[in-house]
Write a protein that holds these residues in place. Structure first.
Motif, PDB file in Angstrom:
ATOM      1  N   ALA A   1      33.634  10.835  -9.886  1.00 40.82           N
ATOM      2  CA  ALA A   1      34.168   9.694  -9.135  1.00 40.82           C
ATOM      3  C   ALA A   1      33.386   8.425  -9.461  1.00 40.82           C
ATOM      4  CB  ALA A   1      34.121   9.986  -7.635  1.00 40.82           C
ATOM      5  N   LEU A   2      32.068   8.504  -9.396  1.00 43.22           N
ATOM      6  CA  LEU A   2      31.240   7.322  -9.641  1.00 43.22           C
ATOM      7  C   LEU A   2      31.443   6.777 -11.044  1.00 43.22           C
ATOM      8  CD1 LEU A   2      27.870   8.469  -8.005  1.00 43.22           C
ATOM      9  CD2 LEU A   2      29.356   6.634  -7.188  1.00 43.22           C
ATOM     10  N   ILE A   3      31.422   7.665 -12.021  1.00 46.20           N
ATOM     11  CA  ILE A   3      31.431   7.215 -13.413  1.00 46.20           C
ATOM     12  C   ILE A   3      32.822   6.776 -13.850  1.00 46.20           C
ATOM     13  CG2 ILE A   3      31.004   7.924 -15.792  1.00 46.20           C
ATOM     14  CD1 ILE A   3      28.867   9.880 -14.613  1.00 46.20           C
ATOM     15  N   GLU A   4      33.840   7.574 -13.527  1.00 45.87           N
ATOM     16  CA  GLU A   4      35.203   7.235 -13.954  1.00 45.87           C
ATOM     17  C   GLU A   4      35.686   5.943 -13.288  1.00 45.87           C
ATOM     18  OE1 GLU A   4      36.744   8.313 -16.341  1.00 45.87           O
ATOM     19  OE2 GLU A   4      36.737  10.482 -16.574  1.00 45.87           O
ATOM     20  N   LEU A   5      35.423   5.793 -12.005  1.00 49.24           N
ATOM     21  CA  LEU A   5      35.869   4.585 -11.313  1.00 49.24           C
ATOM     22  C   LEU A   5      35.073   3.359 -11.762  1.00 49.24           C
ATOM     23  CD1 LEU A   5      36.507   6.071  -7.774  1.00 49.24           C
ATOM     24  CD2 LEU A   5      38.225   5.193  -9.381  1.00 49.24           C
ATOM     25  N   ASP A   6      33.792   3.598 -12.075  1.00 52.48           N
ATOM     26  CA  ASP A   6      32.989   2.484 -12.594  1.00 52.48           C
ATOM     27  C   ASP A   6      33.505   2.048 -13.965  1.00 52.48           C
ATOM     28  OD1 ASP A   6      30.506   0.762 -12.454  1.00 52.48           O
ATOM     29  OD2 ASP A   6      30.095   1.880 -14.297  1.00 52.48           O
ATOM     30  N   LYS A   7      33.889   3.015 -14.795  1.00 51.81           N
ATOM     31  CA  LYS A   7      34.468   2.682 -16.104  1.00 51.81           C
ATOM     32  C   LYS A   7      35.743   1.864 -15.931  1.00 51.81           C
ATOM     33  CE  LYS A   7      34.957   6.066 -19.018  1.00 51.81           C
ATOM     34  NZ  LYS A   7      35.232   7.443 -19.495  1.00 51.81           N
ATOM     35  N   LEU A   8      36.538   2.237 -14.948  1.00 54.91           N
ATOM     36  CA  LEU A   8      37.782   1.519 -14.688  1.00 54.91           C
ATOM     37  C   LEU A   8      37.489   0.095 -14.207  1.00 54.91           C
ATOM     38  CD1 LEU A   8      40.698   2.434 -14.994  1.00 54.91           C
ATOM     39  CD2 LEU A   8      40.744   2.940 -12.552  1.00 54.91           C
ATOM     40  N   ALA A   9      36.453  -0.012 -13.380  1.00 56.22           N
ATOM     41  CA  ALA A   9      36.110  -1.327 -12.819  1.00 56.22           C
ATOM     42  C   ALA A   9      35.592  -2.280 -13.888  1.00 56.22           C
ATOM     43  CB  ALA A   9      35.070  -1.167 -11.717  1.00 56.22           C
ATOM     44  N   GLN A  10      35.102  -1.739 -15.000  1.00 54.24           N
ATOM     45  CA  GLN A  10      34.570  -2.588 -16.066  1.00 54.24           C
ATOM     46  C   GLN A  10      35.671  -3.180 -16.933  1.00 54.24           C
ATOM     47  OE1 GLN A  10      31.357  -3.252 -15.754  1.00 54.24           O
ATOM     48  NE2 GLN A  10      31.446  -1.739 -14.085  1.00 54.24           N
ATOM     49  N   LYS A  11      36.877  -2.659 -16.797  1.00 49.90           N
ATOM     50  CA  LYS A  11      37.984  -3.180 -17.598  1.00 49.90           C
ATOM     51  C   LYS A  11      38.527  -4.463 -16.974  1.00 49.90           C
ATOM     52  CE  LYS A  11      39.603   1.321 -19.323  1.00 49.90           C
ATOM     53  NZ  LYS A  11      40.774   2.236 -19.427  1.00 49.90           N
ATOM     54  N   ASN A  12      39.243  -5.237 -17.785  1.00 48.74           N
ATOM     55  CA  ASN A  12      39.912  -6.429 -17.254  1.00 48.74           C
ATOM     56  C   ASN A  12      40.893  -6.020 -16.161  1.00 48.74           C
ATOM     57  OD1 ASN A  12      38.599  -8.167 -19.020  1.00 48.74           O
ATOM     58  ND2 ASN A  12      40.175  -7.899 -20.610  1.00 48.74           N
TER      59      ASN A  12
END
Length: 514
Positions: free
Chosen positions: A380-391
């Motif tokens: 949850a932490l890593i996948e959602l953080d990866k998503l949050a880094q996108k435009n």
């Protein structure tokens, strides 16, 4: 007899000697001679009896063993003609005394079979083994009996029941108890209520005597080979040579079916788990061996964690650990240990902010155990953080949907809804900023539904994102000349995000314009 039942003693013995380096992945034999003849005998090659007994000597060779067997055979051949002229009782006594005089000189508790031919040193196991060979050669029927601390022979069972005590030379070495002795012994057992008179009357004194003193169970020549290795294991154990003790117990168990070898092996391996230096990855094979006889999952998980958390282990060592864990035979245990290993790796990688590696291990944990809360948390932490880094765009909604399809549990985590608040806030702000009210209203509906669900404040969300969303709504209505609607929507924003500085600033600006 060399059976020192020292289970409690070895639990308090000294540390393992560093020179005991034994292969824990398969039984280590002392020589090619031992391996070939021991395994042949273990598989039923009866003609290898003498060789199997001699193999315990690391210096034994094929030529030495052949010479020993030839000398024994020649000696027994010399007894054959004279022994044929005796009745059974005299025959047993004759063979006993001749063999004893020729081969036995000194009794030693820790002697093995080859010592007979080096120094005439023997114990009850090696002595009994030689007498079984002699009796077979000379045609004397017998049974081999075992007690907790001794083995001996009974010649001509069911006929004369001649007791053969290999450790006592001379007349005491073999004898037939008289009827008087038998009756007296059994009567004593009845008086002590060990046997009942009804039982004695039904089977007779002789059978009652034989069953009680000699036992109903017999052991075999193969068992004698195993007992010899069992004895050696005990002596090595008492000398703190735990690894070599283990392998002698293992050899014993191949030919000697007895629960105590398993008990001792588990005890020895338990000691090794506490005493071995697992910073030396060579020793990890003993942990894998331990899993074959002890499958207490909680203890093994604890022990594995203590091993892999050693800072001295290199990445190469950790790769070896993973490869070795794959060899654990029990599937459930293997998965549990792999889960512990991957959990450690994920935690360490995450602490060092190596999120790609942490995610890799978290996914492996999740495959093994979909209920593992730590694996879910890392994903949850890593996948959602990866998503949050996108435009941020409406394309992220599709990404989020895809992610939840892969990991349905994401909806259980607060971070999921925090990201949705952040995403919808941006989409609302962007839509109203671009005068796309229809799309903006749709996104706002989703946003406010999330905020209403969080009325009790269970969710921490980005106040700046909320301020930006309602600020852009207010700006939209303000541009349209709808100041009342602008104020209404800004105040509505404050209901969800009280004292929001961005919203309050927009309200002040509108108030100043009146």
């Amino acid at each position: 007899m060399g059976k020192l039942f020292s289970f409690f003693l070895f639990l308090f013995s000294v540390l393992v000697s560093a020179q005991d380096s034994i292969n824990a992945e398969g039984i280590t034999f002392l020589s090619d001679f031992e391996e070939s003849h021991f395994t042949n005998f273990a598989n039923g090659a009866e003609e290898d009896y003498i060789a199997a007994l001699l193999g315990i000597d690391s210096t034994m060779t094929v030529s030495k063993a052949a010479k020993i067997k030839s000398n024994v055979d020649n000696f027994l051949e010399g007894l054959k003609k004279k022994s044929l002229s005796y009745n059974p009782k005299k025959k047993v006594k004759y063979i006993f005394n001749e063999v004893h005089d020729r081969f036995f000189r000194k009794y030693e508790l820790d002697a093995n079979f080859s010592d007979i031919f080096k120094s005439q040193t023997y114990n009850c196991v090696s002595g009994t083994a030689l007498y079984t060979y002699a009796f077979d050669y000379l045609g004397v029927p017998y049974q081999i009996k075992e007690t907790p601390t001794h083995v001996f022979l009974v010649a001509y069972p069911f006929q004369y029941d001649i007791y053969v005590e290999t450790t006592l030379p001379g007349k005491a070495g073999s004898y037939v108890p008289s009827e008087f002795i038998i009756k007296k012994a059994i009567d004593n057992l009845v008086s002590m209520k060990i046997l009942t008179s009804d039982y004695v009357n039904s089977v007779g004194y002789n059978k009652a005597y034989n069953d009680y003193y000699y036992g109903n169970e017999n052991i075999t020549k193969k068992d004698l080979v195993g007992i010899q290795y069992y004895n050696k294991g005990i002596f090595l154990l008492n000398g703190s040579k735990y690894q070599r003790a283990y392998w002698n117990m293992q050899k014993s168990s191949l030919v000697y079916e007895n629960e105590k070898t398993k008990i001792f092996n588990e005890g020895i391996l338990t000691l090794l788990m506490d005493e071995l230096d697992f910073s030396n990855m060579e020793n990890f094979k003993w942990f894998i061996t331990f899993t074959k006889i002890n499958q207490e999952t909680d203890y093994l998980k604890y022990k594995l964690y203590s091993i892999i958390s050693n800072d001295k282990l290199s990445e190469f060592d950790m790769v070896q650990v993973e490869e070795k864990l794959a060899e654990v035979e029990n599937t459930d245990l293997r998965n549990a240990l792999m889960e512990t290993f991957y959990s450690f790796k994920a935690e360490k990688a995450y602490k060092f902010q190596n999120t790609s590696e942490a995610l890799e291990y978290a996914q492996k944990i999740y495959e093994l155990n979909p209920n593992n809360i730590n694996a879910k948390n890392y994903i949850a932490l890593i996948e959602l953080d990866k998503l949050a880094q996108k435009n941020i765009s409406d394309a992220r909604l599709e990404d989020l949907t895809d992610l939840v399809e892969r990991y349905p549990f994401l909806e259980e985590f607060g971070l999921y809804n925090r990201y949705r608040v952040y995403l919808y806030s941006f989409l609302v702000a962007n839509s109203f900023n671009n005068n796309q009210k229809v799309a903006g209203d749709a996104y706002l509906n989703e946003l406010e539904q999330l905020l209403k669900e969080n009325k009790e404040g269970s969710l921490d969300f980005n106040q700046g994102a909320i301020g930006k969303a309602y600020g852009e709504i207010g700006a939209y209505f303000y541009r349209k000349g709808q100041k009342e609607n602008a104020m209404r929507m800004l105040k509505r924003g404050l209901e969800f995000s009280p004292e929001n500085e961005d919203i309050e600033r927009k309200i002040r600006l509108i108030n100043q314009s009146y």
